[in-house]
Design a protein around this motif. Structure first.
Motif, PDB file in Angstrom:
ATOM      1  N   GLU A 150       0.823  -1.206   0.000  1.00 17.75           N
ATOM      2  CA  GLU A 150       0.000   0.000   0.000  1.00 17.75           C
ATOM      3  C   GLU A 150       0.860   1.259   0.000  1.00 17.75           C
ATOM      4  O   GLU A 150       0.568   2.223  -0.719  1.00 17.75           O
ATOM      5  N   ALA A 151       1.948   1.246   0.786  1.00 17.95           N
ATOM      6  CA  ALA A 151       2.792   2.439   0.868  1.00 17.95           C
ATOM      7  C   ALA A 151       3.447   2.750  -0.470  1.00 17.95           C
ATOM      8  O   ALA A 151       3.471   3.910  -0.918  1.00 17.95           O
ATOM      9  N   ILE A 152       3.979   1.703  -1.124  1.00 20.61           N
ATOM     10  CA  ILE A 152       4.674   1.929  -2.406  1.00 20.61           C
ATOM     11  C   ILE A 152       3.685   2.332  -3.485  1.00 20.61           C
ATOM     12  O   ILE A 152       3.902   3.305  -4.227  1.00 20.61           O
ATOM     13  N   ASP A 153       2.576   1.614  -3.579  1.00 24.12           N
ATOM     14  CA  ASP A 153       1.601   1.909  -4.637  1.00 24.12           C
ATOM     15  C   ASP A 153       1.000   3.299  -4.453  1.00 24.12           C
ATOM     16  O   ASP A 153       0.757   4.011  -5.437  1.00 24.12           O
ATOM     17  N   THR A 154       0.772   3.724  -3.187  1.00 30.79           N
ATOM     18  CA  THR A 154       0.216   5.057  -2.948  1.00 30.79           C
ATOM     19  C   THR A 154       1.193   6.139  -3.396  1.00 30.79           C
ATOM     20  O   THR A 154       0.807   7.118  -4.047  1.00 30.79           O
ATOM     21  N   ALA A 155       2.480   5.968  -3.055  1.00 33.59           N
ATOM     22  CA  ALA A 155       3.485   6.963  -3.428  1.00 33.59           C
ATOM     23  C   ALA A 155       3.673   7.008  -4.937  1.00 33.59           C
ATOM     24  O   ALA A 155       3.768   8.092  -5.541  1.00 33.59           O
ATOM     25  N   VAL A 156       3.713   5.828  -5.584  1.00 38.68           N
ATOM     26  CA  VAL A 156       3.879   5.779  -7.045  1.00 38.68           C
ATOM     27  C   VAL A 156       2.672   6.404  -7.723  1.00 38.68           C
ATOM     28  O   VAL A 156       2.800   7.158  -8.705  1.00 38.68           O
ATOM     29  N   GLY A 157       1.463   6.115  -7.202  1.00 38.16           N
ATOM     30  CA  GLY A 157       0.261   6.693  -7.792  1.00 38.16           C
ATOM     31  C   GLY A 157       0.206   8.194  -7.615  1.00 38.16           C
ATOM     32  O   GLY A 157      -0.222   8.919  -8.519  1.00 38.16           O
ATOM     33  N   GLU A 158       0.631   8.696  -6.444  1.00 41.53           N
ATOM     34  CA  GLU A 158       0.623  10.139  -6.208  1.00 41.53           C
ATOM     35  C   GLU A 158       1.608  10.846  -7.130  1.00 41.53           C
ATOM     36  O   GLU A 158       1.360  11.983  -7.561  1.00 41.53           O
ATOM     37  N   GLU A 159       2.728  10.180  -7.472  1.00 39.84           N
ATOM     38  CA  GLU A 159       3.699  10.757  -8.404  1.00 39.84           C
ATOM     39  C   GLU A 159       3.223  10.631  -9.847  1.00 39.84           C
ATOM     40  O   GLU A 159       3.725  11.345 -10.738  1.00 39.84           O
ATOM     41  N   ILE A 194       3.487   7.893 -11.751  1.00 39.78           N
ATOM     42  CA  ILE A 194       4.421   7.066 -12.516  1.00 39.78           C
ATOM     43  C   ILE A 194       3.694   5.835 -13.055  1.00 39.78           C
ATOM     44  O   ILE A 194       2.932   5.166 -12.343  1.00 39.78           O
ATOM     45  N   VAL A 195       3.986   5.507 -14.332  1.00 37.08           N
ATOM     46  CA  VAL A 195       3.397   4.322 -14.972  1.00 37.08           C
ATOM     47  C   VAL A 195       4.495   3.315 -15.313  1.00 37.08           C
ATOM     48  O   VAL A 195       4.428   2.147 -14.937  1.00 37.08           O
ATOM     49  N   ALA A 196       5.506   3.742 -16.069  1.00 33.71           N
ATOM     50  CA  ALA A 196       6.594   2.844 -16.491  1.00 33.71           C
ATOM     51  C   ALA A 196       7.832   3.109 -15.638  1.00 33.71           C
ATOM     52  O   ALA A 196       8.172   4.271 -15.353  1.00 33.71           O
ATOM     53  N   ILE A 197       8.513   2.005 -15.230  1.00 30.12           N
ATOM     54  CA  ILE A 197       9.675   2.128 -14.343  1.00 30.12           C
ATOM     55  C   ILE A 197      10.774   1.198 -14.818  1.00 30.12           C
ATOM     56  O   ILE A 197      10.513   0.050 -15.222  1.00 30.12           O
ATOM     57  N   CYS A 198      12.014   1.695 -14.739  1.00 30.23           N
ATOM     58  CA  CYS A 198      13.187   0.860 -14.980  1.00 30.23           C
ATOM     59  C   CYS A 198      14.173   1.102 -13.826  1.00 30.23           C
ATOM     60  O   CYS A 198      14.475   2.252 -13.498  1.00 30.23           O
TER      61      CYS A 198
END
Length: 645
Positions: free
Chosen positions: A157-166, A168-172
């Protein structure tokens, strides 16, 4: 043929970077119409040439990045340079870098470029969680075109919330490794579903390798600089401590004592200093010691830290914003040095040196001293140890000399010989002036401390010696009771062996001999112990009828007066018959009725007289012990004054 020549010319120009890509595609397409295979080969050649050109550009960029990184000496600057150049080189929306935390076993966000979310910028990634956590755990690159729906990663939940707030879709992400040492993870990310190619991953990996090397080198340079700074500080501390040592040595050579050393140290540090002897008694001081300081706890703290493994004591912090260090010489603890109130020191809250709020002096926690100040304190402790050792040896020699002088006086039967009188005079004893003699009984472990305490009473005119399990004291004066009371001490509940019982005798002239006084003082102290009066002081005259039996010169008249004086005086002044009534009362077995018959008076008259007697003798006159004293005094009074009624 013309088309082939045009194609070759364009390929040559393309290799030189002069031919536009659309011209080359147009000629290749025309050639493909007449010869498809030739057209395809032309496009392959163009693609290969474009790839080579791109690799050259990327290599040049990496070289430029390496040059930028080499110019940075601060770790923070290196990290921000890495993410900024990674974002520019790959053309992504966001680039960020996490570092490995060995203590917590995870990675934490350290630098970002293009990020807008505070939650994302403070994110921590447990090993194995999310894409970054998997990179950290496996130490291999991972990439995805759509992170939110990628089931390969363990979503939290913590990671997905932070990624969603930023957004971000694609990551390398690719690991930062140096000689199998895991440093962190470098990321490039987009806010759209753009897949990363193997070339993108390889380019990010090259940048990560370059970044890891630069980061480790920067850390090592920082560690080296810190070590050099520490060495320079240590050298300065040693030089400062050496100067302080010279100052302390100068104090000693000038005849100074521990008080002078305390003053020199206090002036150097700008704080207060106290020197305590091996019994915790102040031996020297500079400045006011805080009233609330727990000195006993500080002494225990010093005892817990005896040295640094080489036999040399070390200064340690203790409660109350103070520092304490044992004063040791020849493996023997001679005392303790206590100090505090140093300007500019900070006081953490604990007593173990743990971090706390700063900017206070003399608070609840230990003061923070610089390495130079600590060395100065330790040098002061060393010099203090030498001074105390020399003083102790001189005092011990003097104590033995004075003890021998007293033993010589006590051993003489009758008046001492002239050599003994000469020796007493040299020790400061006026043999033809009144003195008192004390025999003190205490626990064996306390005799030495008691002897030191007794030596302070008479100064240079008193003598102290240990003899037959007791501390014997010769003091100038004519009041043995008062002198003995200064050393007597009752037992404490927490320490039943703390009592000091004192038998006193005198006054007498040492020139006439001390053997009789010694015998009387011994009998008095033994009588106190036998009467269960340990911890008290008394001369023979203070022991009532027991003193009459113990004293060499029993004062019968003084004893009678001490007991019956108020009654005798009342009868003489008023013409009353209280003394006669008292005799009749005891003769009648303490019966007022029978006493009234003997005296031929009414029983109420006897009761009134007994009440008056109680007022004169005190309310305890009928207590068994006191009653015995009164009856004995009555008998002695009758023997000394027959016929008196």
């Amino acid at each position: 043929m013309r088309t082939v020549l045009d194609l070759l010319r364009l390929l040559a120009d393309r290799a030189d970077g002069d031919a536009p890509a659309d011209d080359l595609e147009r000629v290749a397409a025309g050639l493909a119409g007449s010869d498809p295979e030739a057209g395809a080969l032309a496009l392959r050649i163009r693609t290969a040439m474009d790839a080579g050109r791109r690799r050259e550009s990327e290599l040049a960029a990496l070289v430029e990045i390496a040059r930028d990184l080499a110019s940075e000496s601060d770790t923070g600057s290196v990290l921000h340079t890495i993410v900024r150049r990674a974002r520019a080189l790959l053309g992504t929306d966001v680039a960020y870098l996490t570092l490995y935390d060995a203590e917590r076993g995870d990675t934490y966000m350290r630098a970002t470029s293009g990020s807008v979310s505070r939650k994302f910028q403070t994110l921590r990634l447990p090993l194995g969680a999310g894409l970054g956590g998997l990179v950290a755990a496996s130490r291999t690159p991972h990439w995805t075109g759509r992170y939110a729906g990628d089931a390969r990663y363990r979503h939290t939940e913590a990671i997905d919330t932070a990624v969603g707030e930023e957004g971000i879709v694609a990551i390398c992400g690719t690991p930062l490794l140096v000689d199998d040492e895991f440093v962190g993870v470098l990321f490039a990310a987009n806010r759209a579903a753009r897949p990363f190619t193997p070339d993108d991953v390889a380019l990010l990996g090259s940048l990560a390798a370059l970044a890891a090397v630069s980061l480790v080198q920067t850390r090592r340079l920082a560690d080296t600089a810190a070590t050099l700074e520490a060495l320079q500080g240590a050298h300065a501390a040693i030089a400062e401590a050496a100067d302080a040592h010279d100052r302390f040595a100068g104090v000693v050579l000038a005849g100074g004592d521990v008080g002078d050393i305390a003053e020199a140290l206090g002036r150097l540090l700008g704080g207060w200093v106290a020197v305590l002897d091996q019994d915790g008694v102040p031996a020297g001081r500079y400045g006011p010691v805080p009233a609330g300081l727990d000195v006993a706890a500080a002494l225990r703290r010093a005892g817990e830290q005896p040295g640094d493994g080489t036999g040399r004591p070390v200064a340690v912090p203790c409660a109350g914003g103070a520092w304490v260090i044992a004063v040791i010489a020849g493996g023997q603890r001679l005392g303790t040095l206590l100090l505090g109130g140093v300007p500019g020191s900070a006081g953490p809250e604990g007593t173990d040196g743990s971090a706390g709020s700063h900017g206070r002096t003399g608070g609840a926690g230990p003061a923070e001293l610089t390495p130079a100040q600590i060395r100065t304190v330790e040098r002061a402790a060393m010099v203090t140890a030498l001074v105390l050792l020399f003083s102790q040896r001189a005092d011990e020699a003097d104590r033995l000399d004075r003890a021998d002088g007293l033993a010589e006086l006590l051993a003489a039967a009758g008046p001492p010989r002239p050599p003994t009188l000469t020796r007493l005079a040299a020790l400061g004893v006026s043999a033809r002036r009144p003195h008192v003699l004390l025999v003190c009984r205490c626990h064996a472990a306390r005799r030495r401390a008691l002897a030191r305490e007794a030596a302070t009473l008479g100064g240079r005119s008193g003598l102290v010696a240990e003899q037959d399990g007791a501390v014997v004291v010769l003091l100038p004066g004519d009041d043995p009771t008062t002198a003995g009371a200064r050393l007597a001490r009752p037992a404490r509940e927490q320490d039943p062996d703390a009592h000091v019982t004192v038998g006193a005798a005198g006054p007498f002239l040492p020139a006439d001999g001390a053997d009789a006084a010694l015998a009387e003082a011994r009998r008095s102290v033994e009588a106190l112990l036998a009467l269960d009066r340990a911890g008290e002081s008394a001369a023979a005259c203070d022991l009532g009828f027991a003193g009459l039996l113990l004293g060499d010169r029993p004062d019968v008249a003084g004893y009678v007066t001490g007991i019956l004086g108020p009654v005798v005086e009342h009868d003489a002044r008023r013409g009353s018959r209280l003394l006669r009534t008292l005799e009749a009362y005891y003769a009648a077995g303490a019966s007022p009725t029978r006493a009234a018959t003997t005296l031929h008076v009414h029983v109420n008259t006897v009761a009134q007289r007994l009440e008056r007697i109680g007022t004169l003798l005190g309310p305890d006159w009928q207590h068994p012990d006191r009653s015995l004293e009164v009856q004995l005094a009555l008998r002695l009074h009758r023997l000394g004054a027959p016929g008196r009624s």
